[in-house]
Design a protein around this motif. Structure first.
Motif, PDB file in Angstrom:
ATOM      1  N   ASP A 139     -78.120  81.306  -3.826  1.00  0.00           N
ATOM      2  CA  ASP A 139     -78.811  81.330  -5.124  1.00  0.00           C
ATOM      3  C   ASP A 139     -78.367  80.171  -6.018  1.00  0.00           C
ATOM      4  O   ASP A 139     -78.147  80.336  -7.218  1.00  0.00           O
ATOM      5  CB  ASP A 139     -78.560  82.671  -5.815  1.00  0.00           C
ATOM      6  CG  ASP A 139     -79.455  82.888  -7.040  1.00  0.00           C
ATOM      7  OD1 ASP A 139     -80.490  82.199  -7.145  1.00  0.00           O
ATOM      8  OD2 ASP A 139     -79.096  83.726  -7.889  1.00  0.00           O
ATOM      9  N   THR A 184     -79.504  82.809 -10.999  1.00  0.00           N
ATOM     10  CA  THR A 184     -79.757  84.039 -11.755  1.00  0.00           C
ATOM     11  C   THR A 184     -78.828  84.137 -12.963  1.00  0.00           C
ATOM     12  O   THR A 184     -79.255  84.508 -14.066  1.00  0.00           O
ATOM     13  CB  THR A 184     -79.558  85.267 -10.848  1.00  0.00           C
ATOM     14  OG1 THR A 184     -80.455  85.187  -9.736  1.00  0.00           O
ATOM     15  CG2 THR A 184     -79.812  86.561 -11.611  1.00  0.00           C
ATOM     16  N   LYS A 220     -79.753  84.072 -16.984  1.00  0.00           N
ATOM     17  CA  LYS A 220     -79.303  85.116 -17.905  1.00  0.00           C
ATOM     18  C   LYS A 220     -78.622  84.507 -19.125  1.00  0.00           C
ATOM     19  O   LYS A 220     -78.882  84.932 -20.262  1.00  0.00           O
ATOM     20  CB  LYS A 220     -78.342  86.066 -17.197  1.00  0.00           C
ATOM     21  CG  LYS A 220     -77.797  87.166 -18.110  1.00  0.00           C
ATOM     22  CD  LYS A 220     -76.875  88.114 -17.361  1.00  0.00           C
ATOM     23  CE  LYS A 220     -76.285  89.158 -18.304  1.00  0.00           C
ATOM     24  NZ  LYS A 220     -75.392  90.110 -17.600  1.00  0.00           N
TER      25      LYS A 220
END
Length: 226
Positions: free
Chosen positions: A140, A151, A155
């Motif tokens: 990721d 991710t 955030k």
């Protein structure tokens, strides 16, 4: 290197005093660049006075310079993100210090690669130069230990105020832990005296800053992620 404007004010107290200790590191890196330290490493006399050849493409010297430059760039990116999402002077001051210190160190490492006539990217997996028993598996967008995932970056961009402060501080502790692991890995395997001095500076500085950031989290009623 030109940076976007950053608020440099610091809150009073012990935390602010400790953050000022990062200025000598940033200044030293800038001075080293101006004095031509990369040229010393690339082909000048080493610590013993003999002339050393440029490191090989897949050497620990080249691998550490490439990977730590990438690792540093994300710390800079994280710090710019939080700068725009909080007005807390202590967090903005910390972000300012990280941007300046790690940008200067990154410039040194990229300069070494250029003077060694080596590519800034390698075809091997990140951290292959460390020859660990268990290689880190990128996922990721996280290429190396401590790097935030895509991710997690998304955030952080979605938060503001104290929520952004806490999450940034938590991510930065993880980032520094990974950076210390990598720098220590080079200290254990590398042979270039000048590059090892920079790695030791990273180990000492980031360990100290982990303690500082842990205290900043406690002030906000929060703890590190791990």
């Amino acid at each position: 290197m030109q940076h976007r404007p950053v608020v440099a004010e610091e809150s009073a107290g012990t935390g602010a005093d400790r953050r000022r200790l990062w200025w000598p590191a940033a200044l030293a890196a800038a001075v080293a660049l101006g004095l031509g330290v990369p040229a010393l490493v690339a082909g000048g006399p080493d610590a013993s006075g003999s002339v050393s050849s440029a490191p090989a493409q897949e050497s620990a010297e080249a691998g550490f310079a490439r990977d730590m430059a990438t690792h540093h760039q994300q710390a800079i990116d994280l710090s710019f993100i939080v700068r725009d999402r909080t007005q807390a002077t202590d967090v903005r001051g910390l972000a300012f210090d990280i941007i300046n210190t790690q940008a200067n160190q990154r410039g040194m490492m990229m300069g070494w690669l250029d003077q060694w006539d080596l590519t800034q990217h390698s075809g091997t997996k990140p951290m292959a130069w460390m020859k660990m028993d268990h290689q880190y598996e990128p996922h990721d967008g996280s290429l190396m230990p401590g790097m935030a995932t895509n991710t997690e970056l998304a955030k952080l961009r979605s938060l503001s105020g104290q929520e952004a402060e806490v999450y940034y501080l938590q991510l930065m502790i993880e980032h520094h832990k990974g950076g210390v692991e990598m720098a220590q890995g080079y200290l254990d395997t590398g042979t270039n005296a000048v590059e090892k001095r920079l790695a030791q500076t990273m180990v000492n500085g980031q360990r100290s800053e982990i303690d500082l950031i842990t205290g900043m989290l406690a002030e906000r009623g929060a703890k590190p992620l791990s």
